[in-house]
Design a protein around this motif. Structure first.
Motif, PDB file in Angstrom:
ATOM      1  N   SER A  20       0.842  -1.197   0.000  1.00 21.64           N
ATOM      2  CA  SER A  20       0.000   0.000   0.000  1.00 21.64           C
ATOM      3  C   SER A  20       0.872   1.240   0.000  1.00 21.64           C
ATOM      4  O   SER A  20       2.095   1.142   0.106  1.00 21.64           O
ATOM      5  CB  SER A  20      -0.892   0.004   1.245  1.00 21.64           C
ATOM      6  OG  SER A  20      -0.071  -0.015   2.414  1.00 21.64           O
ATOM      7  N   CYS A  21       0.213   2.390  -0.058  1.00 21.12           N
ATOM      8  CA  CYS A  21       0.980   3.651  -0.082  1.00 21.12           C
ATOM      9  C   CYS A  21       0.951   4.379   1.258  1.00 21.12           C
ATOM     10  O   CYS A  21       1.496   5.467   1.381  1.00 21.12           O
ATOM     11  CB  CYS A  21       0.445   4.560  -1.174  1.00 21.12           C
ATOM     12  SG  CYS A  21      -1.035   5.475  -0.696  1.00 21.12           S
ATOM     13  N   ASP A  22       0.280   3.819   2.255  1.00 17.13           N
ATOM     14  CA  ASP A  22       0.123   4.406   3.598  1.00 17.13           C
ATOM     15  C   ASP A  22      -0.967   5.475   3.669  1.00 17.13           C
ATOM     16  O   ASP A  22      -1.218   6.034   4.731  1.00 17.13           O
ATOM     17  CB  ASP A  22       1.431   5.024   4.124  1.00 17.13           C
ATOM     18  CG  ASP A  22       2.477   3.965   4.468  1.00 17.13           C
ATOM     19  OD1 ASP A  22       2.329   2.820   4.009  1.00 17.13           O
ATOM     20  OD2 ASP A  22       3.418   4.285   5.196  1.00 17.13           O
ATOM     21  N   GLY A  23      -1.606   5.771   2.531  1.00 15.19           N
ATOM     22  CA  GLY A  23      -2.593   6.853   2.516  1.00 15.19           C
ATOM     23  C   GLY A  23      -3.780   6.618   3.432  1.00 15.19           C
ATOM     24  O   GLY A  23      -4.335   7.566   3.995  1.00 15.19           O
ATOM     25  N   CYS A  24      -4.185   5.353   3.591  1.00 11.38           N
ATOM     26  CA  CYS A  24      -5.332   5.086   4.463  1.00 11.38           C
ATOM     27  C   CYS A  24      -4.946   5.207   5.934  1.00 11.38           C
ATOM     28  O   CYS A  24      -5.752   5.640   6.762  1.00 11.38           O
ATOM     29  CB  CYS A  24      -5.919   3.707   4.144  1.00 11.38           C
ATOM     30  SG  CYS A  24      -6.717   3.669   2.522  1.00 11.38           S
ATOM     31  N   GLU A  65      -4.528  -2.265   6.233  1.00 12.65           N
ATOM     32  CA  GLU A  65      -4.374  -1.519   4.988  1.00 12.65           C
ATOM     33  C   GLU A  65      -3.493  -2.332   4.040  1.00 12.65           C
ATOM     34  O   GLU A  65      -2.541  -2.959   4.484  1.00 12.65           O
ATOM     35  CB  GLU A  65      -3.692  -0.172   5.275  1.00 12.65           C
ATOM     36  CG  GLU A  65      -3.311   0.614   4.027  1.00 12.65           C
ATOM     37  CD  GLU A  65      -2.252   1.682   4.313  1.00 12.65           C
ATOM     38  OE1 GLU A  65      -2.626   2.837   4.529  1.00 12.65           O
ATOM     39  OE2 GLU A  65      -1.057   1.341   4.320  1.00 12.65           O
ATOM     40  N   GLY A  91      -9.547   0.525   2.734  1.00 12.33           N
ATOM     41  CA  GLY A  91      -8.993   1.063   1.504  1.00 12.33           C
ATOM     42  C   GLY A  91      -9.044   0.109   0.323  1.00 12.33           C
ATOM     43  O   GLY A  91      -9.221  -1.109   0.469  1.00 12.33           O
ATOM     44  N   ALA A  92      -8.896   0.701  -0.859  1.00  7.03           N
ATOM     45  CA  ALA A  92      -9.021  -0.058  -2.105  1.00  7.03           C
ATOM     46  C   ALA A  92      -7.997  -1.184  -2.209  1.00  7.03           C
ATOM     47  O   ALA A  92      -8.298  -2.255  -2.744  1.00  7.03           O
ATOM     48  CB  ALA A  92      -8.870   0.894  -3.292  1.00  7.03           C
ATOM     49  N   CYS A  93      -6.780  -0.967  -1.691  1.00 10.37           N
ATOM     50  CA  CYS A  93      -5.771  -2.024  -1.760  1.00 10.37           C
ATOM     51  C   CYS A  93      -6.266  -3.252  -0.992  1.00 10.37           C
ATOM     52  O   CYS A  93      -6.169  -4.380  -1.474  1.00 10.37           O
ATOM     53  CB  CYS A  93      -4.452  -1.548  -1.163  1.00 10.37           C
ATOM     54  SG  CYS A  93      -3.690  -0.179  -2.036  1.00 10.37           S
ATOM     55  N   GLY A 143     -12.383   2.783  -0.533  1.00  7.68           N
ATOM     56  CA  GLY A 143     -11.923   4.147  -0.811  1.00  7.68           C
ATOM     57  C   GLY A 143     -10.420   4.205  -1.010  1.00  7.68           C
ATOM     58  O   GLY A 143      -9.681   3.363  -0.509  1.00  7.68           O
ATOM     59  N   CYS A 144      -9.973   5.190  -1.749  1.00  7.67           N
ATOM     60  CA  CYS A 144      -8.545   5.372  -1.997  1.00  7.67           C
ATOM     61  C   CYS A 144      -8.214   6.858  -1.913  1.00  7.67           C
ATOM     62  O   CYS A 144      -8.205   7.538  -2.924  1.00  7.67           O
ATOM     63  CB  CYS A 144      -8.149   4.807  -3.350  1.00  7.67           C
ATOM     64  SG  CYS A 144      -6.395   4.983  -3.751  1.00  7.67           S
ATOM     65  N   PRO A 145      -7.975   7.355  -0.687  1.00  8.50           N
ATOM     66  CA  PRO A 145      -7.982   6.614   0.578  1.00  8.50           C
ATOM     67  C   PRO A 145      -9.385   6.577   1.195  1.00  8.50           C
ATOM     68  O   PRO A 145     -10.292   7.249   0.720  1.00  8.50           O
ATOM     69  CB  PRO A 145      -7.056   7.455   1.458  1.00  8.50           C
ATOM     70  CG  PRO A 145      -7.305   8.866   0.979  1.00  8.50           C
ATOM     71  CD  PRO A 145      -7.555   8.761  -0.492  1.00  8.50           C
TER      72      PRO A 145
HETATM   73  S1  SF4 Z   1      -6.280   2.423  -0.878  1.00  7.37           S
HETATM   74 FE1  SF4 Z   1      -5.222   4.119  -1.898  1.00  7.37          FE
HETATM   75  S2  SF4 Z   1      -4.672   5.531  -0.243  1.00  7.37           S
HETATM   76 FE2  SF4 Z   1      -5.184   3.549   0.705  1.00  7.37          FE
HETATM   77  S3  SF4 Z   1      -3.215   2.517   0.903  1.00  7.37           S
HETATM   78 FE3  SF4 Z   1      -4.126   1.845  -1.040  1.00  7.37          FE
HETATM   79  S4  SF4 Z   1      -3.261   3.256  -2.594  1.00  7.37           S
HETATM   80 FE4  SF4 Z   1      -2.926   4.174  -0.575  1.00  7.37          FE
END
Ligand code: SF4
Ligand code: SF4
Ligand code: SF4
Length: 267
Positions: A20-24, A65, A91-93, A143-145
């Motif tokens: 993941s990107c840590d956004g959540c 996440e 989150g979407a991931c 959601g993203c995020p």
């Molecule tokens: S769902 Fe989107 S914001 Fe959340 S961890 Fe995944 S890429 Fe990042």
């Protein structure tokens, strides 16, 4: 679903990260003052981004996440499930496999050798998959995020001993309730709102732009009708497929919609 109020006075909570990107997780941190209030009502025992580290401890609620993308992930998520009374994918991931799921079905190991100077250090699975493909998930927040208020609402529901509310209605319902002009009707912009799950408050249409489906499929999503509408707006079949193959490309409803267009021979 189970709740936590009856089982714990100050529930133990963990926040785990996978691919993941840590956004959540940041959505949690961005709660600001509400996060401080929350921290006084729960015992945050593992949340690497915020400080506490105890990934193997028993908890009442584990927020997860990220998607499962490596062999190590598959084992780790089983361990987390075994140590958690409730597991909530955020989150979407975590709910659909995320943007990294775009590799599913087209993965070529040669890419790894072409891209990385030390490909032997890369241990990725050919597919990125959601948490629910591996273990039982008690609740999903798409959601993203994800939005911080949604996360807070889930925790508050659990603390009150009630099941969190799952709003699988469409973004269009939020958009119309708030009185935003429809970008599809007024500007002819292809908007995914009619098939996308609510929860963001129709954020993108509020700014005059289209929804691109980051909250994943809504219930009873009529993807056939929307694909036809997009074609009517002048999008060719490749462009329509791309609308469904974005952040939630592996969500079954969006994947099926894209495959149907591909099979029709126009893509
Ligand atoms: S769902 Fe989107 S914001 Fe959340 S961890 Fe995944 S890429 Fe990042
Ligand atoms: S702008 Fe998008 S979300 Fe809003 S009503 Fe139109 S199609 Fe629905
Ligand atoms: S309007 Fe659509 S793309 Fe924008 S935040 Fe909401 S769900 Fe995501």
């Amino acid at each position: 679903m189970k709740t936590i109020a009856a089982s714990a006075v100050r529930p133990r909570v963990a926040v785990h990260k996978f691919s993941s990107c840590d956004g959540c997780q940041l959505a949690f941190l961005n709660l600001g003052e509400d996060l401080l209030t929350l921290a006084s009502r729960v015992d945050l025992v593992h949340f690497a981004e915020a400080g506490p580290l105890d990934p193997d401890t028993e908890v009442d609620v584990a927020f997860v996440e990220g998607s499962v993308s490596t062999p190590e992930d598959t084992e780790r998520i089983r361990q987390i499930r075994a140590h958690s009374r409730l597991l909530i994918a955020i989150g979407a991931c975590a709910t659909s496999g995320g943007i990294q799921g775009l590799r599913n079905g087209v993965f070529d190991s040669q890419w790894v050798t072409q891209i990385y100077s030390h490909p032997e250090a890369i241990a990725s699975l050919e597919r990125s998959t959601p948490i629910a493909s591996h273990v039982k998930v008690d609740f999903e927040l798409w959601g993203c995020p994800v939005s911080g208020p949604q996360m807070l609402a889930v925790v508050n529901s659990l603390l009150l001993g009630v099941a969190p509310r799952d709003n699988a209605d469409k973004v269009c319902t939020e958009c119309k309730r708030r009185g935003y002009p429809c970008v599809m009707v007024t500007h002819g912009i292809a908007c995914m709102g009619p098939v996308t799950r609510a929860g963001c408050g129709a954020l993108c249409p509020s700014l005059g732009r289209d929804c691109y489906g980051c909250y994943g499929p809504a219930e009873n999503a009529n993807t056939d009708a929307l694909a036809a509408r997009f074609a009517g707006l002048g999008l060719d079949s490749v462009a329509v497929v791309q609308r469904f193959q974005s952040i939630n490309s592996q969500a079954p409803v969006f994947l099926a919609a894209a495959n149907k267009i591909r099979v029709s021979g126009n893509d």
